[in-house]
Design a protein around this motif. Structure first.
Motif, PDB file in Angstrom:
ATOM      1  N   GLU A  60       6.133  -9.966   3.817  1.00  0.00           N
ATOM      2  CA  GLU A  60       6.329  -8.764   3.024  1.00  0.00           C
ATOM      3  C   GLU A  60       6.367  -7.567   3.962  1.00  0.00           C
ATOM      4  OE1 GLU A  60       4.420  -7.261  -1.090  1.00  0.00           O
ATOM      5  OE2 GLU A  60       3.012  -7.849   0.448  1.00  0.00           O
ATOM      6  N   GLY A  61       7.305  -6.658   3.746  1.00  0.00           N
ATOM      7  CA  GLY A  61       7.404  -5.466   4.572  1.00  0.00           C
ATOM      8  C   GLY A  61       6.166  -4.593   4.446  1.00  0.00           C
ATOM      9  N   LEU A  62       5.895  -3.815   5.466  1.00  0.00           N
ATOM     10  CA  LEU A  62       4.711  -2.962   5.494  1.00  0.00           C
ATOM     11  C   LEU A  62       4.704  -1.981   4.330  1.00  0.00           C
ATOM     12  CD1 LEU A  62       2.131  -2.058   6.886  1.00  0.00           C
ATOM     13  CD2 LEU A  62       3.510  -0.577   8.335  1.00  0.00           C
ATOM     14  N   CYS A  63       5.854  -1.400   4.038  1.00  0.00           N
ATOM     15  CA  CYS A  63       5.931  -0.436   2.932  1.00  0.00           C
ATOM     16  C   CYS A  63       5.549  -1.122   1.616  1.00  0.00           C
ATOM     17  CB  CYS A  63       7.335   0.151   2.858  1.00  0.00           C
ATOM     18  SG  CYS A  63       7.521   1.461   1.641  1.00  0.00           S
ATOM     19  N   ALA A  64       6.086  -2.313   1.376  1.00  0.00           N
ATOM     20  CA  ALA A  64       5.775  -3.036   0.148  1.00  0.00           C
ATOM     21  C   ALA A  64       4.293  -3.399   0.083  1.00  0.00           C
ATOM     22  CB  ALA A  64       6.627  -4.296   0.037  1.00  0.00           C
ATOM     23  N   LYS A  65       3.723  -3.796   1.215  1.00  0.00           N
ATOM     24  CA  LYS A  65       2.293  -4.123   1.245  1.00  0.00           C
ATOM     25  C   LYS A  65       1.455  -2.900   0.892  1.00  0.00           C
ATOM     26  CE  LYS A  65       2.400  -7.744   4.742  1.00  0.00           C
ATOM     27  NZ  LYS A  65       2.067  -8.073   6.125  1.00  0.00           N
ATOM     28  N   LEU A  66       1.812  -1.765   1.483  1.00  0.00           N
ATOM     29  CA  LEU A  66       1.053  -0.556   1.209  1.00  0.00           C
ATOM     30  C   LEU A  66       1.169  -0.145  -0.252  1.00  0.00           C
ATOM     31  CD1 LEU A  66       1.802   1.545   4.401  1.00  0.00           C
ATOM     32  CD2 LEU A  66      -0.378   0.547   3.730  1.00  0.00           C
ATOM     33  N   VAL A  67       2.372  -0.183  -0.785  1.00  0.00           N
ATOM     34  CA  VAL A  67       2.568   0.200  -2.183  1.00  0.00           C
ATOM     35  C   VAL A  67       1.775  -0.733  -3.095  1.00  0.00           C
ATOM     36  CG1 VAL A  67       4.252   0.317  -4.052  1.00  0.00           C
ATOM     37  CG2 VAL A  67       4.783   1.328  -1.840  1.00  0.00           C
ATOM     38  N   ARG A  68       1.895  -2.046  -2.849  1.00  0.00           N
ATOM     39  CA  ARG A  68       1.167  -3.016  -3.673  1.00  0.00           C
ATOM     40  C   ARG A  68      -0.334  -2.784  -3.547  1.00  0.00           C
ATOM     41  NH1 ARG A  68      -0.882  -7.349  -2.069  1.00  0.00           N
ATOM     42  NH2 ARG A  68       0.454  -7.665  -0.279  1.00  0.00           N
ATOM     43  N   GLY A  69      -0.791  -2.557  -2.325  1.00  0.00           N
ATOM     44  CA  GLY A  69      -2.216  -2.355  -2.102  1.00  0.00           C
ATOM     45  C   GLY A  69      -2.730  -1.045  -2.666  1.00  0.00           C
ATOM     46  N   TRP A  70      -1.926   0.007  -2.577  1.00  0.00           N
ATOM     47  CA  TRP A  70      -2.369   1.308  -3.053  1.00  0.00           C
ATOM     48  C   TRP A  70      -2.457   1.370  -4.569  1.00  0.00           C
ATOM     49  CZ3 TRP A  70       1.234   4.387   0.638  1.00  0.00           C
ATOM     50  CH2 TRP A  70       0.636   4.434   1.894  1.00  0.00           C
ATOM     51  N   ARG A  71      -1.751   0.493  -5.226  1.00  0.00           N
ATOM     52  CA  ARG A  71      -1.839   0.477  -6.677  1.00  0.00           C
ATOM     53  C   ARG A  71      -3.202  -0.032  -7.118  1.00  0.00           C
ATOM     54  NH1 ARG A  71       4.268  -0.857  -7.280  1.00  0.00           N
ATOM     55  NH2 ARG A  71       4.992   1.281  -7.418  1.00  0.00           N
ATOM     56  N   ASN A  72      -3.897  -0.637  -6.199  1.00  0.00           N
ATOM     57  CA  ASN A  72      -5.266  -1.054  -6.436  1.00  0.00           C
ATOM     58  C   ASN A  72      -6.140   0.163  -6.179  1.00  0.00           C
ATOM     59  OD1 ASN A  72      -7.950  -1.832  -5.762  1.00  0.00           O
ATOM     60  ND2 ASN A  72      -7.260  -3.914  -5.408  1.00  0.00           N
ATOM     61  N   ALA A  73      -6.941   0.555  -7.130  1.00  0.00           N
ATOM     62  CA  ALA A  73      -7.723   1.797  -7.032  1.00  0.00           C
ATOM     63  C   ALA A  73      -8.612   1.830  -5.795  1.00  0.00           C
ATOM     64  CB  ALA A  73      -8.563   1.981  -8.286  1.00  0.00           C
ATOM     65  N   ARG A  74      -9.201   0.699  -5.444  1.00  0.00           N
ATOM     66  CA  ARG A  74     -10.066   0.684  -4.264  1.00  0.00           C
ATOM     67  C   ARG A  74      -9.291   1.011  -2.995  1.00  0.00           C
ATOM     68  NH1 ARG A  74     -13.178  -4.828  -4.855  1.00  0.00           N
ATOM     69  NH2 ARG A  74     -12.887  -4.794  -7.068  1.00  0.00           N
ATOM     70  N   SER A  75      -8.093   0.466  -2.896  1.00  0.00           N
ATOM     71  CA  SER A  75      -7.268   0.730  -1.717  1.00  0.00           C
ATOM     72  C   SER A  75      -6.857   2.190  -1.661  1.00  0.00           C
ATOM     73  CB  SER A  75      -6.031  -0.164  -1.710  1.00  0.00           C
ATOM     74  OG  SER A  75      -6.415  -1.507  -1.600  1.00  0.00           O
ATOM     75  N   LEU A  76      -6.508   2.748  -2.804  1.00  0.00           N
ATOM     76  CA  LEU A  76      -6.127   4.155  -2.849  1.00  0.00           C
ATOM     77  C   LEU A  76      -7.309   5.027  -2.448  1.00  0.00           C
ATOM     78  CD1 LEU A  76      -4.063   6.305  -3.404  1.00  0.00           C
ATOM     79  CD2 LEU A  76      -4.656   6.197  -5.819  1.00  0.00           C
ATOM     80  N   ASN A  77      -8.476   4.697  -2.950  1.00  0.00           N
ATOM     81  CA  ASN A  77      -9.675   5.441  -2.562  1.00  0.00           C
ATOM     82  C   ASN A  77      -9.936   5.314  -1.063  1.00  0.00           C
ATOM     83  OD1 ASN A  77     -10.096   6.277  -5.169  1.00  0.00           O
ATOM     84  ND2 ASN A  77     -11.553   4.645  -5.643  1.00  0.00           N
ATOM     85  N   ALA A  78      -9.713   4.125  -0.512  1.00  0.00           N
ATOM     86  CA  ALA A  78      -9.914   3.927   0.919  1.00  0.00           C
ATOM     87  C   ALA A  78      -8.929   4.764   1.720  1.00  0.00           C
ATOM     88  CB  ALA A  78      -9.763   2.449   1.270  1.00  0.00           C
ATOM     89  N   LEU A  79      -7.684   4.842   1.263  1.00  0.00           N
ATOM     90  CA  LEU A  79      -6.691   5.659   1.948  1.00  0.00           C
ATOM     91  C   LEU A  79      -7.088   7.133   1.902  1.00  0.00           C
ATOM     92  CD1 LEU A  79      -3.921   5.789   3.373  1.00  0.00           C
ATOM     93  CD2 LEU A  79      -2.932   6.156   1.115  1.00  0.00           C
ATOM     94  N   GLN A  80      -7.537   7.573   0.751  1.00  0.00           N
ATOM     95  CA  GLN A  80      -7.933   8.973   0.605  1.00  0.00           C
ATOM     96  C   GLN A  80      -9.193   9.291   1.401  1.00  0.00           C
ATOM     97  OE1 GLN A  80      -8.102   9.145  -3.657  1.00  0.00           O
ATOM     98  NE2 GLN A  80      -5.978   9.824  -3.835  1.00  0.00           N
ATOM     99  N   ALA A  81     -10.012   8.281   1.672  1.00  0.00           N
ATOM    100  CA  ALA A  81     -11.247   8.498   2.418  1.00  0.00           C
ATOM    101  C   ALA A  81     -11.003   8.628   3.923  1.00  0.00           C
ATOM    102  CB  ALA A  81     -12.225   7.348   2.155  1.00  0.00           C
ATOM    103  N   LEU A  82      -9.808   8.270   4.379  1.00  0.00           N
ATOM    104  CA  LEU A  82      -9.503   8.380   5.804  1.00  0.00           C
ATOM    105  C   LEU A  82      -9.431   9.842   6.231  1.00  0.00           C
ATOM    106  CD1 LEU A  82      -6.632   5.730   6.067  1.00  0.00           C
ATOM    107  CD2 LEU A  82      -9.007   5.454   6.804  1.00  0.00           C
ATOM    108  N   THR A  83      -9.669  10.065   7.496  1.00  0.00           N
ATOM    109  CA  THR A  83      -9.471  11.417   8.014  1.00  0.00           C
ATOM    110  C   THR A  83      -7.975  11.725   7.941  1.00  0.00           C
ATOM    111  OG1 THR A  83      -9.065  10.738  10.302  1.00  0.00           O
ATOM    112  CG2 THR A  83     -11.384  11.094   9.644  1.00  0.00           C
ATOM    113  N   PRO A  84      -7.614  12.989   7.903  1.00  0.00           N
ATOM    114  CA  PRO A  84      -6.183  13.325   7.845  1.00  0.00           C
ATOM    115  C   PRO A  84      -5.369  12.669   8.968  1.00  0.00           C
ATOM    116  CG  PRO A  84      -7.485  15.264   7.381  1.00  0.00           C
ATOM    117  CD  PRO A  84      -8.455  14.182   7.798  1.00  0.00           C
ATOM    118  N   HIS A  85      -5.937  12.620  10.161  1.00  0.00           N
ATOM    119  CA  HIS A  85      -5.229  11.994  11.283  1.00  0.00           C
ATOM    120  C   HIS A  85      -5.024  10.498  11.048  1.00  0.00           C
ATOM    121  CE1 HIS A  85      -3.890  11.170  15.331  1.00  0.00           C
ATOM    122  NE2 HIS A  85      -4.831  10.244  15.433  1.00  0.00           N
TER     123      HIS A  85
END
Length: 129
Positions: A10-35
């Motif tokens: 699976e392409g990286l973009c598809a993995k990220l989209v699929r994963g971000w639709r999971n609330a925990r993953s989205l929260n983890a992404l938002q918890a990262l530093t801006p960099h």
């Protein structure tokens, strides 16, 4: 007994989209530093401005495979051999503003030249034939 073919990557973009639709993953992404968030998004060819549009792009999973078939491209082979290119195709499709028109054209059985007038991936798809 034959061994089944390996599943396409699976392409990286598809993995990220699929994963971000999971609330925990989205929260983890938002918890990262801006960099860190910028680095993760950049790996997928995205940024803070276009990531929301990609996350809302539910059409990619149906329209891109149909467009690839119409243009004579084996999507599974591209996914297997060039996951980086598949990632780019998915990102461009996700950001396309003509998804509704594309859906109608493909449903009506348009020709490849008709679709190529609309599709921002057309040149890449034609080069893959």
């Amino acid at each position: 007994m034959t061994t089944p073919a390996p599943a396409p990557q699976e392409g990286l973009c598809a993995k990220l989209v699929r994963g971000w639709r999971n609330a925990r993953s989205l929260n983890a992404l938002q918890a990262l530093t801006p960099h860190e968030r910028s680095r993760v998004l950049a790996d997928a060819g995205l940024n803070d401005l276009n990531a929301p549009a990609v996350l809302r792009a539910n059409h990619v999973g149906t329209l891109l495979p149909a467009a690839m078939a119409l243009h004579g491209v084996d999507g599974a082979a591209v996914e297997q051999d060039r996951p980086d290119l598949m990632n780019d195709l998915q990102r461009v499709c996700a950001l396309c503003r003509s998804a509704r028109t594309c859906r109608h054209l493909l449903a009506e059985g348009c020709t490849q030249p008709e679709h190529a007038l609309l599709c921002p991936n057309a040149d890449t798809l034609d080069a893959l034939r």
